[in-house]
Design a protein around this motif. Structure first.
Motif, PDB file in Angstrom:
ATOM      1  N   ASN A  11      -5.467  -5.519  -2.987  1.00 34.43           N
ATOM      2  CA  ASN A  11      -4.549  -4.270  -2.546  1.00 34.43           C
ATOM      3  C   ASN A  11      -5.047  -3.943  -1.220  1.00 34.43           C
ATOM      4  OD1 ASN A  11      -2.513  -2.568  -2.487  1.00 34.43           O
ATOM      5  ND2 ASN A  11      -3.822  -0.939  -3.846  1.00 34.43           N
ATOM      6  N   ILE A  30      -2.732   0.873  -6.487  1.00 31.50           N
ATOM      7  CA  ILE A  30      -1.959  -0.206  -7.268  1.00 31.50           C
ATOM      8  C   ILE A  30      -2.622  -1.168  -7.888  1.00 31.50           C
ATOM      9  CG2 ILE A  30      -0.629  -2.020  -6.524  1.00 31.50           C
ATOM     10  CD1 ILE A  30       0.987   0.022  -4.381  1.00 31.50           C
ATOM     11  N   HIS A  31      -3.902  -1.556  -7.295  1.00 32.97           N
ATOM     12  CA  HIS A  31      -4.540  -2.642  -7.683  1.00 32.97           C
ATOM     13  C   HIS A  31      -5.133  -2.210  -9.114  1.00 32.97           C
ATOM     14  CE1 HIS A  31      -7.094  -0.053  -5.224  1.00 32.97           C
ATOM     15  NE2 HIS A  31      -8.279  -0.287  -5.625  1.00 32.97           N
ATOM     16  N   TRP A  70      -1.681 -10.429  -4.759  1.00 33.14           N
ATOM     17  CA  TRP A  70      -1.610  -9.987  -3.471  1.00 33.14           C
ATOM     18  C   TRP A  70      -0.691  -9.023  -3.278  1.00 33.14           C
ATOM     19  CZ3 TRP A  70      -5.151 -11.737   0.366  1.00 33.14           C
ATOM     20  CH2 TRP A  70      -4.941 -11.072   1.641  1.00 33.14           C
ATOM     21  N   TRP A  71      -1.142  -7.579  -2.761  1.00 31.53           N
ATOM     22  CA  TRP A  71      -0.113  -6.387  -2.733  1.00 31.53           C
ATOM     23  C   TRP A  71      -0.458  -5.875  -1.195  1.00 31.53           C
ATOM     24  CZ3 TRP A  71       1.112  -1.617  -0.707  1.00 31.53           C
ATOM     25  CH2 TRP A  71       2.522  -1.166  -1.121  1.00 31.53           C
ATOM     26  N   HIS A  73       1.291  -4.141   2.660  1.00 30.85           N
ATOM     27  CA  HIS A  73       2.737  -3.584   3.213  1.00 30.85           C
ATOM     28  C   HIS A  73       2.366  -3.135   4.870  1.00 30.85           C
ATOM     29  CE1 HIS A  73       5.976  -0.242   3.043  1.00 30.85           C
ATOM     30  NE2 HIS A  73       6.534  -1.298   3.656  1.00 30.85           N
ATOM     31  N   LEU A 100       3.048 -10.089  -4.486  1.00 31.87           N
ATOM     32  CA  LEU A 100       3.886  -8.986  -5.045  1.00 31.87           C
ATOM     33  C   LEU A 100       4.821  -8.222  -3.741  1.00 31.87           C
ATOM     34  CD1 LEU A 100       1.436  -7.452  -7.639  1.00 31.87           C
ATOM     35  CD2 LEU A 100       3.504  -9.180  -7.950  1.00 31.87           C
ATOM     36  N   HIS A 101       6.101  -7.860  -4.122  1.00 33.26           N
ATOM     37  CA  HIS A 101       6.907  -7.113  -3.366  1.00 33.26           C
ATOM     38  C   HIS A 101       6.596  -7.114  -1.465  1.00 33.26           C
ATOM     39  CE1 HIS A 101       9.267  -3.521  -2.583  1.00 33.26           C
ATOM     40  NE2 HIS A 101       8.128  -2.748  -2.151  1.00 33.26           N
ATOM     41  N   GLY A 103       4.293  -7.759  -0.089  1.00 35.12           N
ATOM     42  CA  GLY A 103       3.417  -8.913   0.280  1.00 35.12           C
ATOM     43  C   GLY A 103       4.259 -10.391   0.941  1.00 35.12           C
ATOM     44  N   GLY A 198       7.876  -3.411  -6.934  1.00 32.55           N
ATOM     45  CA  GLY A 198       6.534  -2.640  -6.655  1.00 32.55           C
ATOM     46  C   GLY A 198       6.877  -1.977  -5.612  1.00 32.55           C
ATOM     47  N   GLU A 200       5.629   1.286  -3.663  1.00 30.13           N
ATOM     48  CA  GLU A 200       4.535   2.317  -3.701  1.00 30.13           C
ATOM     49  C   GLU A 200       4.752   3.409  -4.265  1.00 30.13           C
ATOM     50  OE1 GLU A 200       5.147   1.049  -0.672  1.00 30.13           O
ATOM     51  OE2 GLU A 200       5.415   2.649   0.765  1.00 30.13           O
ATOM     52  N   TYR A 205       4.676  -0.647 -11.783  1.00 32.95           N
ATOM     53  CA  TYR A 205       3.507  -1.427 -12.190  1.00 32.95           C
ATOM     54  C   TYR A 205       2.991  -0.704 -13.561  1.00 32.95           C
ATOM     55  CZ  TYR A 205       3.797  -3.951  -7.873  1.00 32.95           C
ATOM     56  OH  TYR A 205       4.115  -4.760  -6.745  1.00 32.95           O
TER      57      TYR A 205
END
Lengths: 245, 245, 245, 245
Positions: A11, A30-31, A70-71, A73, A100-101, A103, A198, A200, A205
């Motif tokens: 993250n 988030i992680h 993997w997230w 932004h 994810l999202h 990513g 996802g 933020e 999640y």
């Protein structure tokens, strides 16, 4: 179900530290929200974040990672090219990857796709429905016909990715857009799943159906130990003549 | 652009005769509304309807058809199995096929797909947006990012078809559903395009963008004269040894 | 058939200058052997080579290129990253790309594929047969069931590419290997065809069937002017309610 | 690995009774040779043959079948249409199906494919090599780069099937042909694997690598309990407006 898969959740971990609204939704990052339900399933889960040395993705960590999530932004550019090159090479050698999202714009994903990975977006907290279009896929095992997310950021087509190997879910958004939300790709020995939701500021999640999809994707992306291809100069020509007498 | 393609537009032609609302929209039948813009492009277009002898699809007509367009709805079961078998075989031999809207449940399409071809539907005259997800495809040449249809019948996923060879468009509906609206398939020597819109009470086939997609699909589906495969018992084994000296 | 496509044939052009055997086969360079039959079809063909300034691929040349053909082998690393980045971006914007033989290891192709593009190889001048596995594809229009090349370098699986969008040809080699020899990919607005044959010591590009495949691929890869996607922040949310009264 | 899958191995069982050479290779029938290694893995395996009542495929048997394996050759036409319709419907509802060798011409397979399923063939007992072209696929877990079969019947392209969802293996034959030997398809809720080898006069099903592929395919084809789609008239339109306040 496979158990004991070694999962690393990566993250960026910036929004949570700077933005109170995000911190309320994901107080531990988030992680952690992604990692906890996976750990409860018996997987060996660790986390890594951007501001750790080598972004937390040392050789030792990658050596012990079967599937990487993997997230990222706002700080894609801060991910070092050396780490990106290492992650890409690990995927080629069989490490699973779940992107994810946001990513979608990570260096890692763009490098593996070979496209711009661009898309439309709108932050209006609108309703998203993720429809399953391939009910036979293991990634949607245990999921209903669609997942309803009351509030999400919109991502709209055209999504500039290569044709997915498998299209598993398509999103509907209240504002009039659609999006290929669950897509698989194979690169070298590695299996990749892109999963759209996802943002933020939304508790996506924490949603049990979203957690189920990610858990399924971990199982799916875990390498299946097929043949290890041998590349390069092949053995000399030996014309094969062993026809049955 | 290819010209002079021999197109046959097949229509069930029942709604128009029995339902005044449909007749107002398509006074000469849906088949004429589809045929006219194609004829204007220089194609050799004819029409055929269910209640003609052999449903208008005699051997002579099929011999003179490069691309067949199919619209049916309430009388799928009245199409004779003999004609269905002939159409399927023609597709295998290279005839292009464009299946429209409720033709998803035609015997011809189900026979070529090998699935139930079932789906969700709702007649509420809601807004449909057909988003292009493959901007490189010749079928969407000259089309914008999406086609907006103010009122249409809804078709929703899951659409029970085989994985399309190419997914060209995905529909959004106001009521919350999505649908794979533009799909290509290859069967034998024939190319097939399924195109969702066209409920009989809406003026969809008078829409210039919809007409453009159908015209593009005719060009795309027209056979490309690749090799004619030879099947059956192959020539005897001759071990090949012509290695360079 | 489309005519007047602006084609640029790029060749490394080193083997021909240094190796007499190659020069005998391609006295004016591989690029000329590829360019001439395309020019005869009415295309506007130019050539470009590694040792020209900017490798012959200036902005002016790229601006005037609809389809780029690429042959390289021993000097992939000498192609500047700046030119590679420009070519990749042009492909994303709709330029067609045909990658030939050892071009599988070019920076351009690897960058667009996101894989290692590695494979097996053997220089034994053995027999290759390229079997058509998709007879409906326009790239094999006018081709027989297979193309027989008496002597070629062998390339064998595993070929480390993403799953092709379309698999058009599969090669058989006398020594026991197979290879996915004709593969299509889409990246952004651009269509890509990888075509295996063409070792510098064999007269492959003088073969009429091989020339026909390349000519077909030029037509196929030429952009179809679909929608130009708009990316980024979308218009504000406007909930759509235009249900039929 | 999944265990306890309920597998039914269906065999025509005619060659073995009439032909001494076949009986020597498969004294208890091809079905027993396929069933035994699966039973050893803990699966609940039964067999069924053409000359049993309802070809051994009663409702009770099909109710208790997760994955059906099919071998047939000389008596495809003797399989009743009623049983074919039942098997097809079971596949649509989620039963896995593995079609072996000459089963390519079975009514069941042709009905699910929507094509002629024709191909080239030659009985010369020549060498076959099945190359893995997708090393990430679970069906080739534990398999080497290729499987070498000293003597097999040849099947050659063009194989008239729809484009496979996944192409896992490609065969090379000594006589100069190639063949798409391991192909997956999805039809409704069911996953289908076509696997080429297995001529009745060769001991192919005694080969440990071939047994491993079939065992992997059983695991892969076993239904994953995704959503059960709801078809037909959908709930009334309710325009969705739950935008975040």
């Amino acid at each position: 179900m496979s158990t004991g898969i070694r999962v690393t959740v990566w993250n960026e971990y910036r929004h949570e530290l700077k933005n109170e609204k995000v911190r309320e939704v994901y107080p531990n990052g988030i992680h952690q929200a992604i990692a906890e339900p996976l750990a409860e399933q018996g997987h060996a889960v660790r986390t890594a974040t951007l501001d750790e040395p080598e972004h937390g993705l040392t050789d030792a960590v990658l050596d012990a990672t079967d599937v990487l999530i993997w997230w990222g932004h706002v700080a894609h550019d801060e991910v070092s090219d050396a780490v990106v090159a290492k992650v890409v090479e690990r995927v080629w050698k069989g490490m699973g990857l779940i992107v994810l999202h946001s990513g979608h714009f990570s260096k890692v994903f763009k490098r593996l796709m070979g496209t711009s990975c661009d898309l439309k977006w709108r932050e209006a907290g609108e309703n998203e429905r993720l429809w399953v279009v391939d009910p036979t896929h293991p990634i949607v095992s245990g999921i209903g016909e669609y997942i309803d997310l009351e509030h999400e950021e919109m991502y709209g087509e055209h999504f500039d990715i290569p044709t997915p190997d498998e299209l598993v879910m398509v999103s509907w958004f209240a504002g009039g857009e659609v999006f290929r939300s669950g897509c698989t790709f194979r690169r070298g020995g590695g299996k990749i799943f892109y999963f759209r939701p996802g943002h933020e500021t939304h508790p996506t999640y924490h949603n049990a159906q979203i957690q189920k999809v990610i858990a399924n994707a971990v199982n799916w992306a875990h390498s299946t130990q097929g043949p290890t291809p041998v590349y390069g100069n092949a053995k000399p020509l030996e014309v094969l003549t062993n026809q049955e007498a």
